[in-house]
Design an enzyme around this catalytic site. Structure first.
Site, PDB file in Angstrom:
ATOM      1  N   LYS A  90       0.859  -1.187   0.000  1.00 21.02           N
ATOM      2  CA  LYS A  90       0.000   0.000   0.000  1.00 21.02           C
ATOM      3  C   LYS A  90       0.888   1.227   0.000  1.00 21.02           C
ATOM      4  O   LYS A  90       1.998   1.185   0.545  1.00 21.02           O
ATOM      5  CB  LYS A  90      -0.879   0.022   1.257  1.00 21.02           C
TER       6      LYS A  90
ATOM      7  N   ASP B 188      -7.075   4.294  -4.414  1.00 19.57           N
ATOM      8  CA  ASP B 188      -7.724   4.157  -3.109  1.00 19.57           C
ATOM      9  C   ASP B 188      -8.330   5.535  -2.821  1.00 19.57           C
ATOM     10  O   ASP B 188      -8.566   6.301  -3.770  1.00 19.57           O
ATOM     11  CB  ASP B 188      -6.704   3.731  -2.035  1.00 19.57           C
TER      12      ASP B 188
HETATM   13  P1  NDP Z   1     -12.987   7.795  -2.667  1.00 20.42           P
HETATM   14  O1  NDP Z   1     -11.911   8.783  -2.470  1.00 20.42           O
HETATM   15  O2  NDP Z   1     -13.589   7.603  -4.006  1.00 20.42           O
HETATM   16  O3  NDP Z   1     -14.192   8.118  -1.672  1.00 20.42           O
HETATM   17  C1  NDP Z   1     -13.994   8.189  -0.306  1.00 20.42           C
HETATM   18  C2  NDP Z   1     -15.293   8.536   0.372  1.00 20.42           C
HETATM   19  O4  NDP Z   1     -15.149   8.397   1.784  1.00 20.42           O
HETATM   20  C3  NDP Z   1     -15.705   9.968   0.137  1.00 20.42           C
HETATM   21  O5  NDP Z   1     -17.103  10.053   0.186  1.00 20.42           O
HETATM   22  C4  NDP Z   1     -15.081  10.690   1.318  1.00 20.42           C
HETATM   23  O6  NDP Z   1     -15.691  11.908   1.661  1.00 20.42           O
HETATM   24  C5  NDP Z   1     -15.279   9.664   2.423  1.00 20.42           C
HETATM   25  N1  NDP Z   1     -14.247   9.806   3.442  1.00 20.42           N
HETATM   26  C6  NDP Z   1     -12.908   9.693   3.273  1.00 20.42           C
HETATM   27  N2  NDP Z   1     -12.266   9.916   4.419  1.00 20.42           N
HETATM   28  C7  NDP Z   1     -13.204  10.171   5.320  1.00 20.42           C
HETATM   29  C8  NDP Z   1     -13.178  10.463   6.706  1.00 20.42           C
HETATM   30  N3  NDP Z   1     -12.000  10.555   7.375  1.00 20.42           N
HETATM   31  N4  NDP Z   1     -14.342  10.643   7.335  1.00 20.42           N
HETATM   32  C9  NDP Z   1     -15.534  10.567   6.659  1.00 20.42           C
HETATM   33  N5  NDP Z   1     -15.628  10.299   5.360  1.00 20.42           N
HETATM   34  C10 NDP Z   1     -14.484  10.095   4.703  1.00 20.42           C
HETATM   35  O7  NDP Z   1     -12.402   6.433  -2.087  1.00 20.42           O
HETATM   36  P2  NDP Z   1     -12.894   4.926  -2.345  1.00 20.42           P
HETATM   37  O8  NDP Z   1     -14.363   4.884  -2.526  1.00 20.42           O
HETATM   38  O9  NDP Z   1     -12.010   4.348  -3.372  1.00 20.42           O
HETATM   39  O10 NDP Z   1     -12.490   4.250  -0.956  1.00 20.42           O
HETATM   40  C11 NDP Z   1     -13.399   4.146   0.141  1.00 20.42           C
HETATM   41  C12 NDP Z   1     -12.955   3.024   1.066  1.00 20.42           C
HETATM   42  O11 NDP Z   1     -12.915   1.791   0.330  1.00 20.42           O
HETATM   43  C13 NDP Z   1     -11.549   3.171   1.663  1.00 20.42           C
HETATM   44  O12 NDP Z   1     -11.553   2.587   2.949  1.00 20.42           O
HETATM   45  C14 NDP Z   1     -10.683   2.336   0.734  1.00 20.42           C
HETATM   46  O13 NDP Z   1      -9.505   1.892   1.367  1.00 20.42           O
HETATM   47  C15 NDP Z   1     -11.633   1.180   0.467  1.00 20.42           C
HETATM   48  N6  NDP Z   1     -11.356   0.382  -0.735  1.00 20.42           N
HETATM   49  C16 NDP Z   1     -11.262   0.961  -1.968  1.00 20.42           C
HETATM   50  C17 NDP Z   1     -11.037   0.168  -3.067  1.00 20.42           C
HETATM   51  C18 NDP Z   1     -11.027   0.732  -4.441  1.00 20.42           C
HETATM   52  O14 NDP Z   1     -10.946  -0.059  -5.391  1.00 20.42           O
HETATM   53  N7  NDP Z   1     -11.112   2.034  -4.635  1.00 20.42           N
HETATM   54  C19 NDP Z   1     -10.821  -1.281  -2.948  1.00 20.42           C
HETATM   55  C20 NDP Z   1     -11.015  -1.797  -1.609  1.00 20.42           C
HETATM   56  C21 NDP Z   1     -11.254  -0.973  -0.560  1.00 20.42           C
HETATM   57  P3  NDP Z   1     -15.060  13.306   1.148  1.00 20.42           P
HETATM   58  O15 NDP Z   1     -15.410  13.371  -0.313  1.00 20.42           O
HETATM   59  O16 NDP Z   1     -15.697  14.348   1.990  1.00 20.42           O
HETATM   60  O17 NDP Z   1     -13.589  13.180   1.392  1.00 20.42           O
HETATM   61  O1  2IT Z   2      -7.839  -1.639  -0.659  1.00 22.45           O
HETATM   62  C1  2IT Z   2      -7.806  -2.130  -1.804  1.00 22.45           C
HETATM   63  O2  2IT Z   2      -7.959  -3.343  -2.006  1.00 22.45           O
HETATM   64  C2  2IT Z   2      -7.615  -1.216  -2.939  1.00 22.45           C
HETATM   65  N1  2IT Z   2      -7.557  -0.006  -2.733  1.00 22.45           N
HETATM   66  C3  2IT Z   2      -7.468  -1.762  -4.326  1.00 22.45           C
HETATM   67  C4  2IT Z   2      -6.084  -2.260  -4.555  1.00 22.45           C
HETATM   68  C5  2IT Z   2      -5.760  -2.667  -5.974  1.00 22.45           C
HETATM   69  O3  2IT Z   2      -4.574  -2.973  -6.191  1.00 22.45           O
HETATM   70  O4  2IT Z   2      -6.621  -2.691  -6.838  1.00 22.45           O
END
Ligand code: NDP
Ligand code: 2IT
Length: 449
Positions: free
Chosen positions: A130, A170
């Site tokens: 990561k 992420d």
């Molecule tokens: P994005 O940046 O697209 O969206 C993040 C969302 O979470 C936004 O709505 C943001 O609000 C909110 N957020 C972030 N930080 C905080 C906080 N401290 N408190 C409250 N709200 C918060 O990210 P993703 O959707 O890609 O990721 C979301 C989660 O999913 C994370 O935990 C990530 O690690 C996990 N994840 C993502 C993957 C991926 O493929 N993208 C894969 C597996 C897991 P705001 O816009 O106000 O910042």
């Molecule tokens: O937390 C996760 O699994 C991710 N942000 C996606 C990682 C990836 O390599 O696609």
């Protein structure tokens, strides 16, 4: 848990805390895994005596570097960049990059640690890593984000490669940031390889990658429900977050006949008892992906209520999908959810439930799909993007969705195999043990390295 296992868990954690002072998120993630693994290896000397868990609690390496860039006023800015290469026992390091102002080494160590077990569960040959930075993309212009991404990649390039380490997105890193970073990699390395995933479709990206994490989390819930002869039809669902994972979680819940009544961002949450249908979801996608606006705007257009500074967990529901960030559900939230009749939680985010919340779920025998199982669909399709890049061809949307569906079903099956209890499934234990065994067996085969 037998006395000596409890004792050894405390001893194990006190050593870990001594070696990693102040890294609370890392302690939390390791504890969550160790509580399943220590009892499991109690009568398995091959894992115990070879110190597999101890070795897995120490990342292979951590790279930290200065990232300098200039803002639109010409002012010099300095951030810190990281890549945590946690474990490459079963494949190249693989995992996302996070840009968020609260990023610390502890957060990236927890995420890299989790990623190793998650990637193992997918069945694809990927190790865990990561990276990220405390860079805050909020309010920055495209040009500023581009300059930051280029500077970040100028250093990161030395440490990654299609057989070494393959980053992805992420929080705060989506299509725009991956494109800027890939462009800079091409310029510096002069090599067109699948060194990042989540790329644009025109330059080696995969169909379904954008949808994969959210769709996968809903597929995992569908499998947990099916295991209890139930389904999505008519279920009221809470979703938190409104970014990539949340958006496609809502989309798939709608496809399967559920009703989503909440979404959130770091400012608060919206509650729409009528349900966030396809049209409303398109508004959210435009708001968040193009206009980069606030979730509060939703109620101005569609009604419902906005709750500033609050999270959605007190809204009555059948199922909950935390899709924002770590530690967004505490013990009190979990208690309210359970007393309101919530039957299942599938974690789209990484470690959104703290340990006290998890304890509540397990005590209530909730269908609890922990993040390393429930959100593995994203990295799974990243793995399929790597495969397509290696083969120099592209699969169709249907083919990829079918593979994603099969991978999620396979993860569900592994969780049941290792987590089946009398009358319920402990998915956390199942995911931890199934993820551990494959990595541990590879490490055993390598000897002491
Ligand atoms: P994005 O940046 O697209 O969206 C993040 C969302 O979470 C936004 O709505 C943001 O609000 C909110 N957020 C972030 N930080 C905080 C906080 N401290 N408190 C409250 N709200 C918060 O990210 P993703 O959707 O890609 O990721 C979301 C989660 O999913 C994370 O935990 C990530 O690690 C996990 N994840 C993502 C993957 C991926 O493929 N993208 C894969 C597996 C897991 P705001 O816009 O106000 O910042
Ligand atoms: O937390 C996760 O699994 C991710 N942000 C996606 C990682 C990836 O390599 O696609």
């Amino acid at each position: 848990m037998p006395y000596d296992t409890v004792h050894s868990l405390e001893e194990f954690m006190s050593g870990l805390k001594r070696r990693n002072p102040g890294e609370h998120e890392f302690h939390q993630a390791v504890y969550e895994v160790a509580q399943s693994i220590l009892p499991f290896i109690k009568d398995k000397p091959q894992y115990r005596d070879n110190q597999i868990l101890e070795r897995l609690s120490e990342p292979d390496r951590i790279i930290s570097f200065r990232v300098c860039w200039q803002d639109d006023e010409g002012q010099v800015r300095v951030n810190r960049g990281y890549r945590v290469q946690h474990c490459n026992a079963i494949g190249p390091y693989k995992g996302g990059i996070r840009f968020h102002h609260n990023v610390t080494q502890s957060i990236l160590k927890f995420l890299a640690f989790e990623q190793t077990f998650k990637n193992s569960l997918t069945g694809l040959p990927m190790g865990g890593g990561k990276g990220g930075s405390d860079f805050n993309p909020k309010g920055k212009s495209d040009a500023e984000v581009m300059r930051f991404c280029q500077s970040f990649m100028t250093e990161l390039r030395r440490h990654i490669g299609p057989y070494t380490d393959v980053p992805a997105g992420d929080i705060g890193v989506g299509a725009r940031e991956i494109s800027y970073m890939f462009g800079q990699y091409l310029r510096l390395q002069n090599e067109f390889t699948g060194v990042l995933t989540g790329k644009g479709l025109a330059f080696g990206g995969s169909l379904i990658r954008t949808e994969a994490t959210g769709y996968g989390a809903v597929y995992f819930m569908e499998d947990m429900l099916a295991h209890q002869n139930d389904g999505f039809e008519g279920k009221t669902c809470l979703v938190s977050g409104s970014g990539n994972v949340a958006q496609f979680t809502v989309e798939k819940i709608n496809h399967l006949g559920g009703k989503v009544v909440t979404l959130s961002d770091s400012g608060g949450f919206i509650h729409d008892p009528e349900g966030i249908n396809e049209e409303k979801l398109e508004f959210i996608k435009d708001l968040k992906n193009n206009r980069r606006g606030r979730i509060s705007e939703y109620t101005e257009k569609y009604g419902g209520t906005y709750h500033e500074g609050e999270r959605p967990w007190a809204v009555p529901c059948d199922l909950a999908f935390p899709c924002a960030t770590q530690n967004e559900i505490g013990a009190d939230d979990a208690k309210v959810m359970i007393s309101n009749g919530c039957k299942g939680v599938a974690e789209g985010a990484n470690m959104p439930s703290d340990q006290a919340a998890i304890d509540q779920y397990l005590e209530a025998h909730l269908m609890y799909g922990p993040s390393k199982a429930a959100n593995a669909g994203g990295v799974a399709v990243s793995g399929l993007e790597m495969t397509q890049n290696s083969m120099r061809l592209s699969w169709t949307r249907d083919e990829l969705d079918t593979r994603l569906r099969e991978i999620m079903l396979g993860i569900h099956g592994q969780c049941v195999e290792y987590g089946q209890k009398e009358g319920w499934v402990n998915y956390l234990e199942g995911a931890n043990i199934a993820g551990f065994v494959k990595v541990a067996d590879a490490m055993l085969a390598y000897g002491v390295v």
